[in-house]
Design a protein around this motif. Structure first.
Motif, PDB file in Angstrom:
ATOM      1  N   ALA A  94      -7.311 -72.838  -6.406  1.00  0.00           N
ATOM      2  CA  ALA A  94      -6.570 -71.932  -6.873  1.00  0.00           C
ATOM      3  C   ALA A  94      -5.001 -72.133  -6.687  1.00  0.00           C
ATOM      4  O   ALA A  94      -4.763 -72.358  -5.541  1.00  0.00           O
ATOM      5  CB  ALA A  94      -7.009 -70.675  -6.328  1.00  0.00           C
ATOM      6  N   ILE A  95      -4.183 -71.979  -7.671  1.00  0.00           N
ATOM      7  CA  ILE A  95      -2.666 -71.850  -7.355  1.00  0.00           C
ATOM      8  C   ILE A  95      -2.275 -70.780  -7.427  1.00  0.00           C
ATOM      9  O   ILE A  95      -1.912 -70.092  -6.353  1.00  0.00           O
ATOM     10  CB  ILE A  95      -1.762 -72.908  -8.346  1.00  0.00           C
ATOM     11  N   LYS A  96      -2.053 -70.091  -8.652  1.00  0.00           N
ATOM     12  CA  LYS A  96      -1.765 -68.604  -8.643  1.00  0.00           C
ATOM     13  C   LYS A  96      -3.161 -67.734  -9.417  1.00  0.00           C
ATOM     14  O   LYS A  96      -3.354 -67.999 -10.215  1.00  0.00           O
ATOM     15  CB  LYS A  96      -0.611 -68.426  -9.904  1.00  0.00           C
ATOM     16  N   VAL A  97      -3.393 -66.880  -8.446  1.00  0.00           N
ATOM     17  CA  VAL A  97      -4.423 -65.883  -8.960  1.00  0.00           C
ATOM     18  C   VAL A  97      -3.705 -64.790  -9.713  1.00  0.00           C
ATOM     19  O   VAL A  97      -2.937 -64.026  -8.977  1.00  0.00           O
ATOM     20  CB  VAL A  97      -5.372 -65.462  -7.907  1.00  0.00           C
ATOM     21  N   MET A  98      -4.167 -64.434 -10.809  1.00  0.00           N
ATOM     22  CA  MET A  98      -3.441 -63.298 -11.594  1.00  0.00           C
ATOM     23  C   MET A  98      -4.508 -62.111 -11.907  1.00  0.00           C
ATOM     24  O   MET A  98      -5.416 -62.502 -12.445  1.00  0.00           O
ATOM     25  CB  MET A  98      -2.877 -63.779 -12.936  1.00  0.00           C
TER      26      MET A  98
ATOM     27  N   GLN B 127      -5.875 -82.618  -4.040  1.00  0.00           N
ATOM     28  CA  GLN B 127      -5.969 -81.667  -5.053  1.00  0.00           C
ATOM     29  C   GLN B 127      -4.442 -81.228  -5.558  1.00  0.00           C
ATOM     30  O   GLN B 127      -3.956 -81.118  -6.399  1.00  0.00           O
ATOM     31  CB  GLN B 127      -6.967 -80.614  -4.953  1.00  0.00           C
ATOM     32  N   ARG B 128      -3.872 -80.630  -4.349  1.00  0.00           N
ATOM     33  CA  ARG B 128      -2.464 -80.241  -4.575  1.00  0.00           C
ATOM     34  C   ARG B 128      -1.497 -81.172  -4.972  1.00  0.00           C
ATOM     35  O   ARG B 128      -0.759 -81.093  -6.006  1.00  0.00           O
ATOM     36  CB  ARG B 128      -1.932 -79.491  -3.519  1.00  0.00           C
ATOM     37  N   LEU B 129      -1.540 -82.476  -4.527  1.00  0.00           N
ATOM     38  CA  LEU B 129      -0.714 -83.553  -4.783  1.00  0.00           C
ATOM     39  C   LEU B 129      -1.009 -83.797  -6.357  1.00  0.00           C
ATOM     40  O   LEU B 129      -0.104 -84.253  -7.074  1.00  0.00           O
ATOM     41  CB  LEU B 129      -1.155 -84.734  -3.854  1.00  0.00           C
ATOM     42  N   SER B 130      -2.243 -83.845  -6.872  1.00  0.00           N
ATOM     43  CA  SER B 130      -2.711 -84.182  -8.300  1.00  0.00           C
ATOM     44  C   SER B 130      -2.067 -83.092  -9.134  1.00  0.00           C
ATOM     45  O   SER B 130      -1.355 -83.599 -10.155  1.00  0.00           O
ATOM     46  CB  SER B 130      -4.114 -84.290  -8.460  1.00  0.00           C
ATOM     47  N   VAL B 131      -1.996 -81.816  -8.637  1.00  0.00           N
ATOM     48  CA  VAL B 131      -1.156 -80.857  -9.517  1.00  0.00           C
ATOM     49  C   VAL B 131       0.408 -81.237  -9.615  1.00  0.00           C
ATOM     50  O   VAL B 131       0.902 -80.999 -10.805  1.00  0.00           O
ATOM     51  CB  VAL B 131      -1.567 -79.427  -8.936  1.00  0.00           C
ATOM     52  N   ALA B 132       0.863 -81.408  -8.514  1.00  0.00           N
ATOM     53  CA  ALA B 132       2.192 -81.795  -8.405  1.00  0.00           C
ATOM     54  C   ALA B 132       2.348 -82.801  -9.404  1.00  0.00           C
ATOM     55  O   ALA B 132       3.594 -82.886 -10.102  1.00  0.00           O
ATOM     56  CB  ALA B 132       2.785 -81.820  -6.865  1.00  0.00           C
ATOM     57  N   LYS B 133       1.808 -83.902  -9.236  1.00  0.00           N
ATOM     58  CA  LYS B 133       2.039 -85.152 -10.169  1.00  0.00           C
ATOM     59  C   LYS B 133       1.988 -84.680 -11.722  1.00  0.00           C
ATOM     60  O   LYS B 133       2.682 -85.049 -12.725  1.00  0.00           O
ATOM     61  CB  LYS B 133       0.761 -86.044  -9.850  1.00  0.00           C
ATOM     62  N   GLU B 134       0.747 -83.836 -12.146  1.00  0.00           N
ATOM     63  CA  GLU B 134       0.889 -83.224 -13.504  1.00  0.00           C
ATOM     64  C   GLU B 134       2.003 -82.610 -13.692  1.00  0.00           C
ATOM     65  O   GLU B 134       2.183 -82.576 -15.192  1.00  0.00           O
ATOM     66  CB  GLU B 134      -0.555 -82.402 -13.481  1.00  0.00           C
TER      67      GLU B 134
ATOM     68  N   LYS C  66       2.955 -71.693 -17.059  1.00  0.00           N
ATOM     69  CA  LYS C  66       1.584 -71.436 -17.314  1.00  0.00           C
ATOM     70  C   LYS C  66       0.478 -71.953 -16.767  1.00  0.00           C
ATOM     71  O   LYS C  66      -0.469 -71.536 -16.407  1.00  0.00           O
ATOM     72  CB  LYS C  66       1.209 -71.495 -18.959  1.00  0.00           C
ATOM     73  N   PRO C  67       0.843 -73.622 -16.145  1.00  0.00           N
ATOM     74  CA  PRO C  67      -0.122 -74.320 -15.638  1.00  0.00           C
ATOM     75  C   PRO C  67      -0.517 -73.797 -14.417  1.00  0.00           C
ATOM     76  O   PRO C  67      -1.620 -74.300 -13.624  1.00  0.00           O
ATOM     77  CB  PRO C  67       0.260 -75.435 -15.826  1.00  0.00           C
ATOM     78  N   LEU C  68       0.434 -73.183 -13.749  1.00  0.00           N
ATOM     79  CA  LEU C  68       0.102 -72.367 -12.229  1.00  0.00           C
ATOM     80  C   LEU C  68      -0.743 -71.516 -12.083  1.00  0.00           C
ATOM     81  O   LEU C  68      -1.399 -71.225 -11.085  1.00  0.00           O
ATOM     82  CB  LEU C  68       1.596 -71.998 -11.798  1.00  0.00           C
ATOM     83  N   ILE C  69      -1.169 -70.772 -13.250  1.00  0.00           N
ATOM     84  CA  ILE C  69      -2.030 -69.562 -13.420  1.00  0.00           C
ATOM     85  C   ILE C  69      -3.250 -70.245 -13.504  1.00  0.00           C
ATOM     86  O   ILE C  69      -3.866 -70.522 -14.603  1.00  0.00           O
ATOM     87  CB  ILE C  69      -1.544 -68.475 -14.408  1.00  0.00           C
ATOM     88  N   THR C  70      -4.083 -70.067 -12.478  1.00  0.00           N
ATOM     89  CA  THR C  70      -5.344 -71.012 -12.541  1.00  0.00           C
ATOM     90  C   THR C  70      -6.580 -70.038 -12.581  1.00  0.00           C
ATOM     91  O   THR C  70      -7.801 -70.332 -12.826  1.00  0.00           O
ATOM     92  CB  THR C  70      -5.566 -71.854 -11.281  1.00  0.00           C
ATOM     93  N   HIS C  71      -6.452 -68.754 -12.266  1.00  0.00           N
ATOM     94  CA  HIS C  71      -7.496 -67.835 -12.065  1.00  0.00           C
ATOM     95  C   HIS C  71      -6.943 -66.572 -12.515  1.00  0.00           C
ATOM     96  O   HIS C  71      -5.848 -66.107 -12.170  1.00  0.00           O
ATOM     97  CB  HIS C  71      -8.161 -67.674 -10.692  1.00  0.00           C
ATOM     98  N   ARG C  72      -7.868 -65.656 -13.410  1.00  0.00           N
ATOM     99  CA  ARG C  72      -7.728 -64.417 -13.759  1.00  0.00           C
ATOM    100  C   ARG C  72      -8.439 -63.353 -13.320  1.00  0.00           C
ATOM    101  O   ARG C  72      -9.786 -63.835 -13.256  1.00  0.00           O
ATOM    102  CB  ARG C  72      -7.337 -64.144 -15.423  1.00  0.00           C
ATOM    103  N   PHE C  73      -8.201 -62.217 -13.076  1.00  0.00           N
ATOM    104  CA  PHE C  73      -9.252 -61.179 -12.571  1.00  0.00           C
ATOM    105  C   PHE C  73      -8.953 -59.851 -13.325  1.00  0.00           C
ATOM    106  O   PHE C  73      -7.906 -59.653 -13.503  1.00  0.00           O
ATOM    107  CB  PHE C  73      -9.609 -61.148 -11.243  1.00  0.00           C
ATOM    108  N   GLY C  74      -9.970 -59.093 -13.565  1.00  0.00           N
ATOM    109  CA  GLY C  74      -9.453 -57.630 -14.096  1.00  0.00           C
ATOM    110  C   GLY C  74      -9.488 -56.594 -12.664  1.00  0.00           C
ATOM    111  O   GLY C  74      -9.738 -56.908 -11.514  1.00  0.00           O
ATOM    112  N   PHE C  75      -8.896 -55.733 -13.075  1.00  0.00           N
ATOM    113  CA  PHE C  75      -8.447 -54.740 -11.952  1.00  0.00           C
ATOM    114  C   PHE C  75      -9.781 -53.655 -11.693  1.00  0.00           C
ATOM    115  O   PHE C  75      -9.551 -52.488 -12.550  1.00  0.00           O
ATOM    116  CB  PHE C  75      -7.383 -53.788 -12.536  1.00  0.00           C
ATOM    117  N   SER C  76     -10.489 -54.166 -11.058  1.00  0.00           N
ATOM    118  CA  SER C  76     -11.649 -53.227 -10.525  1.00  0.00           C
ATOM    119  C   SER C  76     -12.034 -53.634  -8.884  1.00  0.00           C
ATOM    120  O   SER C  76     -11.569 -54.492  -8.746  1.00  0.00           O
ATOM    121  CB  SER C  76     -13.042 -53.661 -11.290  1.00  0.00           C
ATOM    122  N   GLN C  77     -12.900 -52.922  -8.311  1.00  0.00           N
ATOM    123  CA  GLN C  77     -13.236 -53.124  -6.873  1.00  0.00           C
ATOM    124  C   GLN C  77     -13.676 -54.525  -6.799  1.00  0.00           C
ATOM    125  O   GLN C  77     -13.141 -55.254  -5.896  1.00  0.00           O
ATOM    126  CB  GLN C  77     -14.080 -52.085  -6.509  1.00  0.00           C
ATOM    127  N   LYS C  78     -14.736 -54.930  -7.689  1.00  0.00           N
ATOM    128  CA  LYS C  78     -15.153 -56.495  -7.429  1.00  0.00           C
ATOM    129  C   LYS C  78     -13.947 -57.366  -7.807  1.00  0.00           C
ATOM    130  O   LYS C  78     -13.859 -58.412  -7.083  1.00  0.00           O
ATOM    131  CB  LYS C  78     -16.335 -56.388  -8.334  1.00  0.00           C
TER     132      LYS C  78
END
Length: 355
Positions: free
Chosen positions: A348-352, A208-215, A321-333
């Motif tokens: 997951a590459i970069k979680v923001m 999976q990581r190699l596929s991302v590197a290729k892309e 931008k393609p490195l940011i794969t997941h986004r979350f809000g600022f809450s306990q959960k």
């Protein structure tokens, strides 16, 4: 920044994500230090998760509760009395380390090695995953209009790749091998391309990581094993895939096997740059590498990289931008889910965090 501080006094309680123990994160109040004349107070808007946001990174160990986070960008809300470079409302990316500027290393321009560095989320200094932080204005870089706050937060990991490329003297005739296709391997690959490298191959154990590197633009990707006994065979495979001599290898993992592979794959007279810190102590074949005059250099953090990061992003030479794969809000959960995703999220590459 700092171990202690006072409320910023505007009636709003500042909250932050605290690391209380192994795998224990909690959003709790965080008192800010007073605003100095050369400081700004910033409302955080984007904060990325790094692999070092845990109980230990290299020789730095978390012994008491600490606010995490150091990849960040936000909006200036208050400026100190002597600040002239920024105004309220400016969108900025933060360089997270405050050096002393008095020691020999700082005075000679290598402030990233300052022994008195105060760095976000490095014990005992608190980090930036909070509603607001106070930071020196000269370490806050105004974002170009076409650069988002998330891209601004990505300047921190990208700075690692840019500093590594500078240390390795990457240019238009430098063929590059990158060991490791994690976030740092990928930003190093993007930086090497922006510096003009004509051919880049990326090695990893994960498809999976190699596929991302290729892309993202790797010319070749090579899957390897985790068995150190396979190094000799895999070096042959790497050289065949490269098709040209490896001028510079970046070890972006930092393990016995990755460093051994990098040393053996690099041409005589070439260079290996150790970027990753997977193992604190490594056993590697230095003597054969020395006999071929393979130079070994290390990096630690970065220096004077934010302006170049922003220029590369502004002009499109690097797209983070393609490195940011997941986004979350600022809450306990959100905090709990984000770190679970970062640690075990598979793709997951970069979680923001979006605050």
């Amino acid at each position: 920044m700092g171990k202690e501080g006072n409320s910023h006094g505007d009636g709003e309680e500042n909250m932050a994500a605290w690391l209380l123990g192994v795998n224990t994160l909690k959003i709790q109040p965080f008192k800010l230090p007073p605003l100095g004349p050369h400081d700004v107070r910033i409302r955080m808007k984007a904060v990325g998760i790094c692999g070092s946001d845990n109980m230990r990174c290299a020789d730095f160990i978390v012994k008491e509760p600490m606010v995490i986070g150091h990849e960040c960008a936000g909006i200036v809300e208050v400026v100190g009395s002597e600040v002239r470079s920024l105004v309220v409302g400016d969108r900025v990316a933060l360089e997270p380390g405050i050096s002393c500027w008095r020691c020999d290393l700082c005075r000679n321009g290598r402030y990233n090695l300052c022994p008195d560095m105060k760095f976000f989320a490095t014990p005992p200094v608190h980090g930036s995953l909070a509603n607001q932080v106070v930071h020196p204005a000269d370490l806050c870089f105004k974002l170009p209009e076409n650069v988002s706050l998330e891209e601004g937060a990505m300047c921190e990991p990208l700075s690692v790749g840019i500093h590594a490329c500078r240390r390795a003297n990457i240019g238009t005739e430098t063929n590059v091998l990158i060991m490791g296709a994690g976030p740092i391997g990928l930003v190093t690959m993007l930086a090497a391309r922006a510096f003009g490298s004509p051919r880049i191959s990326v090695v990893d154990v994960d498809d999976q990581r190699l596929s991302v590197a290729k892309e993202l633009g790797a010319d070749e990707t090579i899957k390897v094993s985790t068995n150190i006994q396979d190094v000799e065979e895999e070096v042959i495979k790497i050289k065949k895939a490269m098709g040209v001599d490896v001028d510079v290898s970046f070890d972006c993992a930092g393990f016995d096997k990755t460093m051994s592979t990098a040393l053996n794959a690099t041409r005589a007279g070439g260079r290996v740059c150790l970027v990753g810190m997977g193992h604190g102590v490594m056993s590697v074949p230095l003597t054969p590498a020395a006999a071929r005059e393979v130079d070994v250099v290390g990096i630690f953090r970065y220096k004077n990289t934010w302006p170049l990061c922003l220029e590369f992003i502004r002009t499109g030479k690097i797209d983070v931008k393609p490195l940011i794969t997941h986004r979350f809000g600022f809450s306990q959960k959100g905090v709990e889910d984000a770190f679970e995703t970062s640690a075990h999220g598979g793709n997951a590459i970069k979680v923001m965090f979006n605050l």
